[in-house]
Motif scaffolding. Structure first.
Motif, PDB file in Angstrom:
ATOM      1  N   GLN A   1       0.832  -1.219   0.000  1.00 12.75           N
ATOM      2  CA  GLN A   1       0.000   0.000   0.000  1.00 12.75           C
ATOM      3  C   GLN A   1       0.861   1.261   0.000  1.00 12.75           C
ATOM      4  O   GLN A   1       0.394   2.343  -0.357  1.00 12.75           O
ATOM      5  CB  GLN A   1      -0.969  -0.016   1.205  1.00 12.75           C
ATOM      6  N   LYS A   2       2.135   1.139   0.378  1.00 14.98           N
ATOM      7  CA  LYS A   2       3.073   2.277   0.362  1.00 14.98           C
ATOM      8  C   LYS A   2       4.239   1.986  -0.572  1.00 14.98           C
ATOM      9  O   LYS A   2       5.369   2.423  -0.331  1.00 14.98           O
ATOM     10  CB  LYS A   2       3.599   2.551   1.770  1.00 14.98           C
TER      11      LYS A   2
ATOM     12  N   SER B   1       9.986   1.809  -2.254  1.00 16.99           N
ATOM     13  CA  SER B   1      10.095   3.269  -2.454  1.00 16.99           C
ATOM     14  C   SER B   1      10.964   3.897  -1.365  1.00 16.99           C
ATOM     15  O   SER B   1      10.912   5.111  -1.150  1.00 16.99           O
ATOM     16  CB  SER B   1       8.705   3.902  -2.472  1.00 16.99           C
ATOM     17  N   GLY B   2      11.745   3.084  -0.646  1.00 12.78           N
ATOM     18  CA  GLY B   2      12.711   3.641   0.307  1.00 12.78           C
ATOM     19  C   GLY B   2      12.140   3.819   1.696  1.00 12.78           C
ATOM     20  O   GLY B   2      11.138   3.199   2.072  1.00 12.78           O
TER      21      GLY B   2
ATOM     22  N   ASP C   1      10.135   4.983   4.827  1.00  9.21           N
ATOM     23  CA  ASP C   1       8.754   5.470   4.964  1.00  9.21           C
ATOM     24  C   ASP C   1       8.787   6.869   5.566  1.00  9.21           C
ATOM     25  O   ASP C   1       9.110   7.048   6.744  1.00  9.21           O
ATOM     26  CB  ASP C   1       7.961   4.500   5.852  1.00  9.21           C
TER      27      ASP C   1
ATOM     28  N   VAL D   1      13.203   2.862  -5.678  1.00 13.92           N
ATOM     29  CA  VAL D   1      13.413   4.296  -5.453  1.00 13.92           C
ATOM     30  C   VAL D   1      14.029   4.548  -4.074  1.00 13.92           C
ATOM     31  O   VAL D   1      13.752   3.822  -3.114  1.00 13.92           O
ATOM     32  CB  VAL D   1      12.046   5.037  -5.582  1.00 13.92           C
TER      33      VAL D   1
ATOM     34  N   THR E   1      15.736   9.866  -4.840  1.00 16.38           N
ATOM     35  CA  THR E   1      14.916  11.074  -4.635  1.00 16.38           C
ATOM     36  C   THR E   1      15.503  11.974  -3.567  1.00 16.38           C
ATOM     37  O   THR E   1      14.942  13.029  -3.277  1.00 16.38           O
ATOM     38  CB  THR E   1      13.489  10.689  -4.173  1.00 16.38           C
TER      39      THR E   1
HETATM   40  C1  S0N Z   1       7.778   5.929  -5.800  1.00 13.26           C
HETATM   41  C2  S0N Z   1       6.877   7.032  -6.325  1.00 13.26           C
HETATM   42  C3  S0N Z   1       7.591   7.799  -7.446  1.00 13.26           C
HETATM   43  C4  S0N Z   1       5.610   6.356  -6.920  1.00 13.26           C
HETATM   44  O1  S0N Z   1       4.671   7.344  -7.355  1.00 13.26           O
HETATM   45  P1  S0N Z   1       3.117   6.918  -7.612  1.00 13.26           P
HETATM   46  O2  S0N Z   1       3.059   5.725  -8.471  1.00 13.26           O
HETATM   47  O3  S0N Z   1       2.445   8.153  -8.090  1.00 13.26           O
HETATM   48  O4  S0N Z   1       2.565   6.447  -6.194  1.00 13.26           O
HETATM   49  P2  S0N Z   1       2.167   7.345  -4.944  1.00 13.26           P
HETATM   50  O5  S0N Z   1       0.737   7.717  -5.044  1.00 13.26           O
HETATM   51  O6  S0N Z   1       3.128   8.438  -4.741  1.00 13.26           O
HETATM   52  O7  S0N Z   1       2.377   6.281  -3.757  1.00 13.26           O
HETATM   53  C5  S0N Z   1       1.372   5.344  -3.381  1.00 13.26           C
HETATM   54  C6  S0N Z   1       1.197   5.433  -1.892  1.00 13.26           C
HETATM   55  O8  S0N Z   1       2.421   5.081  -1.269  1.00 13.26           O
HETATM   56  C7  S0N Z   1       2.863   6.119  -0.420  1.00 13.26           C
HETATM   57  N1  S0N Z   1       4.352   6.153  -0.453  1.00 13.26           N
HETATM   58  C8  S0N Z   1       5.146   5.952  -1.512  1.00 13.26           C
HETATM   59  N2  S0N Z   1       6.431   6.053  -1.165  1.00 13.26           N
HETATM   60  C9  S0N Z   1       6.444   6.321   0.154  1.00 13.26           C
HETATM   61  C10 S0N Z   1       7.501   6.521   1.098  1.00 13.26           C
HETATM   62  N3  S0N Z   1       8.807   6.441   0.749  1.00 13.26           N
HETATM   63  N4  S0N Z   1       7.153   6.781   2.365  1.00 13.26           N
HETATM   64  C11 S0N Z   1       5.875   6.825   2.732  1.00 13.26           C
HETATM   65  N5  S0N Z   1       4.822   6.638   1.891  1.00 13.26           N
HETATM   66  C12 S0N Z   1       5.124   6.379   0.612  1.00 13.26           C
HETATM   67  C13 S0N Z   1       2.271   7.375  -1.014  1.00 13.26           C
HETATM   68  O9  S0N Z   1       2.209   8.398  -0.070  1.00 13.26           O
HETATM   69  C14 S0N Z   1       0.899   6.845  -1.441  1.00 13.26           C
HETATM   70  O10 S0N Z   1       0.081   6.756  -0.303  1.00 13.26           O
HETATM   71  P3  S0N Z   1      -1.458   7.293  -0.351  1.00 13.26           P
HETATM   72  O11 S0N Z   1      -2.099   6.442  -1.384  1.00 13.26           O
HETATM   73  O12 S0N Z   1      -1.949   7.063   1.036  1.00 13.26           O
HETATM   74  O13 S0N Z   1      -1.367   8.726  -0.744  1.00 13.26           O
HETATM   75  C15 S0N Z   1       6.428   7.998  -5.219  1.00 13.26           C
HETATM   76  O14 S0N Z   1       5.588   7.306  -4.332  1.00 13.26           O
HETATM   77  C16 S0N Z   1       7.569   8.587  -4.465  1.00 13.26           C
HETATM   78  O15 S0N Z   1       8.265   9.449  -4.958  1.00 13.26           O
HETATM   79  N6  S0N Z   1       7.731   8.124  -3.217  1.00 13.26           N
HETATM   80  C17 S0N Z   1       8.682   8.671  -2.292  1.00 13.26           C
HETATM   81  C18 S0N Z   1      10.070   8.162  -2.620  1.00 13.26           C
HETATM   82  C19 S0N Z   1      11.046   8.683  -1.577  1.00 13.26           C
HETATM   83  O16 S0N Z   1      11.305   9.861  -1.535  1.00 13.26           O
HETATM   84  N7  S0N Z   1      11.584   7.798  -0.730  1.00 13.26           N
HETATM   85  C20 S0N Z   1      12.409   8.145   0.381  1.00 13.26           C
HETATM   86  C21 S0N Z   1      13.879   8.413  -0.057  1.00 13.26           C
HETATM   87  N8  S0N Z   1      14.717   8.332   1.086  1.00 13.26           N
HETATM   88  C22 S0N Z   1      15.036   7.156   1.572  1.00 13.26           C
HETATM   89  O17 S0N Z   1      14.723   6.093   1.087  1.00 13.26           O
HETATM   90  C23 S0N Z   1      15.833   7.198   2.806  1.00 13.26           C
HETATM   91  C24 S0N Z   1      17.032   6.292   2.758  1.00 13.26           C
HETATM   92  C25 S0N Z   1      17.604   6.157   4.080  1.00 13.26           C
HETATM   93  O18 S0N Z   1      16.955   5.610   4.942  1.00 13.26           O
HETATM   94  C26 S0N Z   1      18.931   6.712   4.321  1.00 13.26           C
HETATM   95  C27 S0N Z   1      19.975   5.834   4.165  1.00 13.26           C
HETATM   96  C28 S0N Z   1      21.271   6.268   4.337  1.00 13.26           C
HETATM   97  C29 S0N Z   1      21.515   7.592   4.719  1.00 13.26           C
HETATM   98  C30 S0N Z   1      20.448   8.477   4.867  1.00 13.26           C
HETATM   99  C31 S0N Z   1      19.145   8.053   4.687  1.00 13.26           C
HETATM  100  C32 S0N Z   1      18.047   9.028   4.873  1.00 13.26           C
HETATM  101  O19 S0N Z   1      17.522   9.482   3.885  1.00 13.26           O
HETATM  102  O20 S0N Z   1      17.658   9.379   5.965  1.00 13.26           O
END
Ligand code: S0N
Length: 274
Positions: A33-34, A74-75, A77, A120, A144
């Motif tokens: 779902q996420k 998607s990485g 949460d 992602v 991202t």
């Molecule tokens: C993947 C994307 C592009 C998909 O887009 P699409 O198809 O339009 O779907 P959505 O409608 O956006 O998503 C469906 C539902 O899923 C939820 N959702 C998606 N991704 C996430 C997420 N990462 N966290 C929480 N929720 C998520 C959406 O909100 C949606 O929910 P509803 O239906 O309720 O609205 C698009 O989803 C996208 O761009 N997602 C975000 C990608 C992102 O930015 N990820 C995080 C990146 N950072 C990391 O992964 C951190 C890594 C890490 O931990 C780390 C490691 C080492 C050093 C530092 C770090 C750090 O960053 O802290």
């Protein structure tokens, strides 16, 4: 070759699935779902499952994937991202995905990422640190970080630059574009692209092939490549594998036995290979 695709559960978790078919284990991030975004709980469950698969001598290959066809992961949460890390039920902010990345690197068994849909952010770093990646033709790859106020400057950046080159790695991180499976393949970011309906069979085909190879040879090849990229930590892994092998030799055992028997070891009996 007949590919067996029936999976038997190994252990129950709340945010992942952990299953096996024969000598192949599969770990599935299970939050479709996420788009399989991971929380500290998802990550600690993956660490537990990977550790169990590592210790189980009957497992030869591990597959990492995401539930459903829409995403590998998607990485992190973003809804549980607090100050200084991602927050789980214990209220501690942490980046335990870094521990998972290192575990995947050091597990002395091949780890294959099976990617469908989005790969992602930190999810894409997980596919990067797997040894091989088989992707479905609907897969999309990207970072991202700079868009969402985050970055992975470790394996996610420095190791990515080793894999696809510095210019490409900077493009990936600076611009935050998404790349198709074919584009990722052309960059050397992943190994293979197949139609979505065939991705599990194709991944299992490679897993079966790997099971026919010498596990020790695979272990040393993985460790040697890590030694080249991971500094002293990589060297430690390669050296540890050499020690493990040495412990199995009569020469190694002579040192241990002589100590326990309170006598001088006789190492002269062993050959001095050129
Ligand atoms: C993947 C994307 C592009 C998909 O887009 P699409 O198809 O339009 O779907 P959505 O409608 O956006 O998503 C469906 C539902 O899923 C939820 N959702 C998606 N991704 C996430 C997420 N990462 N966290 C929480 N929720 C998520 C959406 O909100 C949606 O929910 P509803 O239906 O309720 O609205 C698009 O989803 C996208 O761009 N997602 C975000 C990608 C992102 O930015 N990820 C995080 C990146 N950072 C990391 O992964 C951190 C890594 C890490 O931990 C780390 C490691 C080492 C050093 C530092 C770090 C750090 O960053 O802290």
């Amino acid at each position: 070759m007949e590919i067996q695709t029936e999976w038997t559960p190994i252990k129950d978790y709340s945010e992942i699935l952990f299953e096996r078919t024969g000598k192949i284990a599969k770990i599935t991030m299970n939050r479709p779902q996420k788009h399989n975004a991971f929380t500290p709980v998802t990550v600690s469950e993956m660490i537990d499952a990977f550790s169990l698969a590592r210790d189980d001598e009957s497992i030869g290959v591990i597959i990492l994937t995401g539930a459903g066809d829409k995403a590998f992961s998607s990485g992190g949460d973003q809804s549980v991202r607090g100050n200084g890390g991602y927050v789980g039920p214990d209220e501690i902010a942490r980046l335990n995905v870094l521990d998972l990345q290192r575990l995947i690197r050091v597990i002395p068994k091949p780890v294959i990422a099976m990617v469908k849909g989005w790969s992602v952010g930190g999810g894409n770093v997980l596919q990067l640190v797997c040894d091989l990646t088989v992707a479905a033709d609907n897969a999309q790859f990207g970072q991202t970080g700079p868009k969402v106020g985050s970055f992975d400057a470790g394996y996610g950046s420095a190791y990515l630059a080793r894999v696809i080159g510095h210019k490409r790695a900077k493009e990936v991180w600076f611009l935050d574009h998404f790349y198709s499976a074919d584009e990722a393949l052309a960059m050397g970011w992943i190994n293979r692209v197949v139609p979505l309906a065939e991705v599990e069979t194709a991944t299992l085909e490679w897993a079966y092939e790997l099971l026919e190879k010498s596990p020790t040879a695979l272990r040393f090849i993985k460790a040697a490549m890590n030694a080249d990229t991971d500094g002293v930590a990589g060297l430690q892994q390669l050296a540890g594998d050499a020690t493990m092998l040495f412990y199995t030799t009569d020469e190694g055992k002579e040192g241990r036995d002589a100590f326990l028997e309170k006598r001088k070891p006789d190492f002269n009996q062993f050959p001095k290979f050129p």
